[in-house]
Design a protein around this motif. Structure first.
Motif, PDB file in Angstrom:
ATOM      1  N   THR A 195       8.839  15.218  12.280  1.00 58.57           N
ATOM      2  CA  THR A 195       7.693  15.270  13.160  1.00 58.57           C
ATOM      3  C   THR A 195       7.044  14.005  12.306  1.00 58.57           C
ATOM      4  OG1 THR A 195       6.829  16.978  12.367  1.00 58.57           O
ATOM      5  CG2 THR A 195       7.975  17.155  14.647  1.00 58.57           C
ATOM      6  N   GLU A 196       6.629  14.527  10.730  1.00 58.94           N
ATOM      7  CA  GLU A 196       5.898  13.848  10.628  1.00 58.94           C
ATOM      8  C   GLU A 196       6.623  12.227  10.199  1.00 58.94           C
ATOM      9  OE1 GLU A 196       5.890  16.830   9.604  1.00 58.94           O
ATOM     10  OE2 GLU A 196       3.934  17.159  10.444  1.00 58.94           O
ATOM     11  N   ARG A 197       7.733  12.170   9.693  1.00 56.52           N
ATOM     12  CA  ARG A 197       8.075  10.950   9.587  1.00 56.52           C
ATOM     13  C   ARG A 197       8.104   9.830  10.144  1.00 56.52           C
ATOM     14  NH1 ARG A 197      12.141   9.685   5.420  1.00 56.52           N
ATOM     15  NH2 ARG A 197      12.403  11.911   4.176  1.00 56.52           N
ATOM     16  N   LEU A 198       7.975  10.983  11.991  1.00 54.23           N
ATOM     17  CA  LEU A 198       8.084   9.427  12.938  1.00 54.23           C
ATOM     18  C   LEU A 198       6.815   9.177  13.074  1.00 54.23           C
ATOM     19  CD1 LEU A 198       9.919   8.911  15.658  1.00 54.23           C
ATOM     20  CD2 LEU A 198       9.232  10.764  16.748  1.00 54.23           C
ATOM     21  N   ARG A 199       6.060   9.980  13.246  1.00 58.72           N
ATOM     22  CA  ARG A 199       4.551   9.716  13.426  1.00 58.72           C
ATOM     23  C   ARG A 199       4.469   8.590  12.453  1.00 58.72           C
ATOM     24  NH1 ARG A 199       0.057  14.019  13.248  1.00 58.72           N
ATOM     25  NH2 ARG A 199      -0.766  12.295  13.785  1.00 58.72           N
ATOM     26  N   ALA A 200       5.042   8.371  10.944  1.00 52.32           N
ATOM     27  CA  ALA A 200       4.128   7.408  10.496  1.00 52.32           C
ATOM     28  C   ALA A 200       5.036   6.538  10.515  1.00 52.32           C
ATOM     29  CB  ALA A 200       4.658   7.634   9.192  1.00 52.32           C
ATOM     30  N   ILE A 237       1.033  -1.158  -0.041  1.00 51.32           N
ATOM     31  CA  ILE A 237       0.407   0.307   0.488  1.00 51.32           C
ATOM     32  C   ILE A 237       1.285   1.070  -0.428  1.00 51.32           C
ATOM     33  CG2 ILE A 237      -1.444   1.571   1.470  1.00 51.32           C
ATOM     34  CD1 ILE A 237      -2.604  -1.230   2.471  1.00 51.32           C
ATOM     35  N   LEU A 238       0.685   2.299  -0.665  1.00 53.31           N
ATOM     36  CA  LEU A 238       0.894   3.405  -0.805  1.00 53.31           C
ATOM     37  C   LEU A 238       0.119   4.390  -0.363  1.00 53.31           C
ATOM     38  CD1 LEU A 238       2.447   3.451  -3.973  1.00 53.31           C
ATOM     39  CD2 LEU A 238       4.104   3.308  -2.315  1.00 53.31           C
ATOM     40  N   MET A 239       0.878   5.490   0.814  1.00 49.59           N
ATOM     41  CA  MET A 239      -0.776   5.957   1.717  1.00 49.59           C
ATOM     42  C   MET A 239      -0.005   7.531   1.891  1.00 49.59           C
ATOM     43  SD  MET A 239      -3.400   6.011   3.320  1.00 49.59           S
ATOM     44  CE  MET A 239      -3.991   3.884   3.276  1.00 49.59           C
ATOM     45  N   ASP A 240      -1.292   8.695   1.208  1.00 47.02           N
ATOM     46  CA  ASP A 240      -0.998  10.227   1.872  1.00 47.02           C
ATOM     47  C   ASP A 240      -1.690   9.584   2.421  1.00 47.02           C
ATOM     48  OD1 ASP A 240       0.475  12.850   1.384  1.00 47.02           O
ATOM     49  OD2 ASP A 240      -1.728  12.847   0.561  1.00 47.02           O
ATOM     50  N   ILE A 241      -0.839  11.560   3.754  1.00 50.34           N
ATOM     51  CA  ILE A 241      -1.224  11.575   4.942  1.00 50.34           C
ATOM     52  C   ILE A 241      -2.316  12.340   5.157  1.00 50.34           C
ATOM     53  CG2 ILE A 241      -0.100  12.492   6.975  1.00 50.34           C
ATOM     54  CD1 ILE A 241       2.559  12.096   6.253  1.00 50.34           C
ATOM     55  N   MET A 242      -2.166  13.373   4.149  1.00 54.86           N
ATOM     56  CA  MET A 242      -2.817  14.373   4.390  1.00 54.86           C
ATOM     57  C   MET A 242      -3.527  14.126   2.825  1.00 54.86           C
ATOM     58  SD  MET A 242      -1.104  18.052   4.593  1.00 54.86           S
ATOM     59  CE  MET A 242      -0.466  18.063   2.418  1.00 54.86           C
ATOM     60  N   MET A 243      -5.897  14.072   3.308  1.00 54.10           N
ATOM     61  CA  MET A 243      -6.621  13.483   2.840  1.00 54.10           C
ATOM     62  C   MET A 243      -7.474  13.934   3.157  1.00 54.10           C
ATOM     63  SD  MET A 243      -5.572   9.694   1.836  1.00 54.10           S
ATOM     64  CE  MET A 243      -4.827   9.130   3.099  1.00 54.10           C
ATOM     65  N   ILE A 277       4.120   2.442   2.111  1.00 52.71           N
ATOM     66  CA  ILE A 277       4.874   3.201   2.256  1.00 52.71           C
ATOM     67  C   ILE A 277       4.032   4.906   2.037  1.00 52.71           C
ATOM     68  CG2 ILE A 277       6.472   3.867   0.623  1.00 52.71           C
ATOM     69  CD1 ILE A 277       6.895   1.902  -0.460  1.00 52.71           C
ATOM     70  N   MET A 278       4.619   5.344   3.535  1.00 51.28           N
ATOM     71  CA  MET A 278       3.677   6.495   3.785  1.00 51.28           C
ATOM     72  C   MET A 278       5.008   7.182   1.710  1.00 51.28           C
ATOM     73  SD  MET A 278       1.375   8.815   5.164  1.00 51.28           S
ATOM     74  CE  MET A 278       1.580   7.422   6.913  1.00 51.28           C
ATOM     75  N   LEU A 279       3.968   7.611   1.599  1.00 48.06           N
ATOM     76  CA  LEU A 279       4.177   8.598   0.293  1.00 48.06           C
ATOM     77  C   LEU A 279       3.568  10.148   0.055  1.00 48.06           C
ATOM     78  CD1 LEU A 279       5.773   8.441  -2.777  1.00 48.06           C
ATOM     79  CD2 LEU A 279       3.341   7.643  -3.892  1.00 48.06           C
ATOM     80  N   THR A 280       3.879  11.309   0.595  1.00 44.20           N
ATOM     81  CA  THR A 280       3.679  12.521   1.519  1.00 44.20           C
ATOM     82  C   THR A 280       4.292  13.759   1.250  1.00 44.20           C
ATOM     83  OG1 THR A 280       2.657  13.832   2.870  1.00 44.20           O
ATOM     84  CG2 THR A 280       4.226  11.716   3.070  1.00 44.20           C
ATOM     85  N   ALA A 281       3.319  15.276   0.609  1.00 40.78           N
ATOM     86  CA  ALA A 281       4.413  16.103   1.215  1.00 40.78           C
ATOM     87  C   ALA A 281       5.041  16.856   2.391  1.00 40.78           C
ATOM     88  CB  ALA A 281       3.327  17.380   0.750  1.00 40.78           C
ATOM     89  N   LYS A 282       4.186  15.676   2.838  1.00 41.50           N
ATOM     90  CA  LYS A 282       4.696  15.669   4.487  1.00 41.50           C
ATOM     91  C   LYS A 282       6.146  16.051   4.873  1.00 41.50           C
ATOM     92  CE  LYS A 282       1.232  17.783   6.755  1.00 41.50           C
ATOM     93  NZ  LYS A 282       1.472  18.972   7.538  1.00 41.50           N
TER      94      LYS A 282
END
Length: 127
Positions: A89-94, A49-55, A80-85
């Motif tokens: 902090t976002e990487r750690l949360r992911a 799964i490729l997942m965005d953060i902001m939706m 895989i988190m695929l995001t503009a963030k």
């Protein structure tokens, strides 16, 4: 044929990823929200799964990942988190939510393919 689920609210991102992965002989499923992504993951049983953060909607990618990790049918699927963030902090949360890898937008298609290939290789073939 490997099945990849792309969860991103941007149609252009979903189509770019789809075209790129299809050149590798992969089948691509698409969802535009976390809720739709969870439903499609349960029904479609993707290999990755490729997942965005902001939706849009009430669920972001972090929450969607946590839910996917808590479900028996999707708990082992690489994400895989695929995001503009791209902040630390976002990487750690992911990673705390349970992602397998992280790729910031804009990204190189070669980087995406490398991460996908790495996560789809059988464990015995690694290392």
């Amino acid at each position: 044929m490997k099945k990849i689920l792309v969860v991103d609210d941007q149609l252009t991102v979903r189509r770019l990823v789809e075209m790129t992965l299809e050149t590798r002989g992969m089948r691509v499923l698409q969802a535009e929200s976390g809720e739709a992504g969870i439903a499609l993951a349960r029904a479609g049983r993707p290999d990755l799964i490729l997942m965005d953060i902001m939706m849009p909607g009430g669920m972001d990618g972090f929450e969607a990942v946590r839910i996917l990790r808590s479900q028996p049918e999707t708990s082992a699927c690489p994400i895989i988190m695929l995001t503009a963030k791209d902040q630390k902090t976002e990487r750690l949360r992911a990673f705390e939510a349970g992602v397998s890898d992280y790729l910031a937008k804009p990204f190189k298609l070669s980087d995406l393919l490398q991460k996908v290939d790495n996560l789809l290789q059988p464990v015995a073939a690694k290392g």
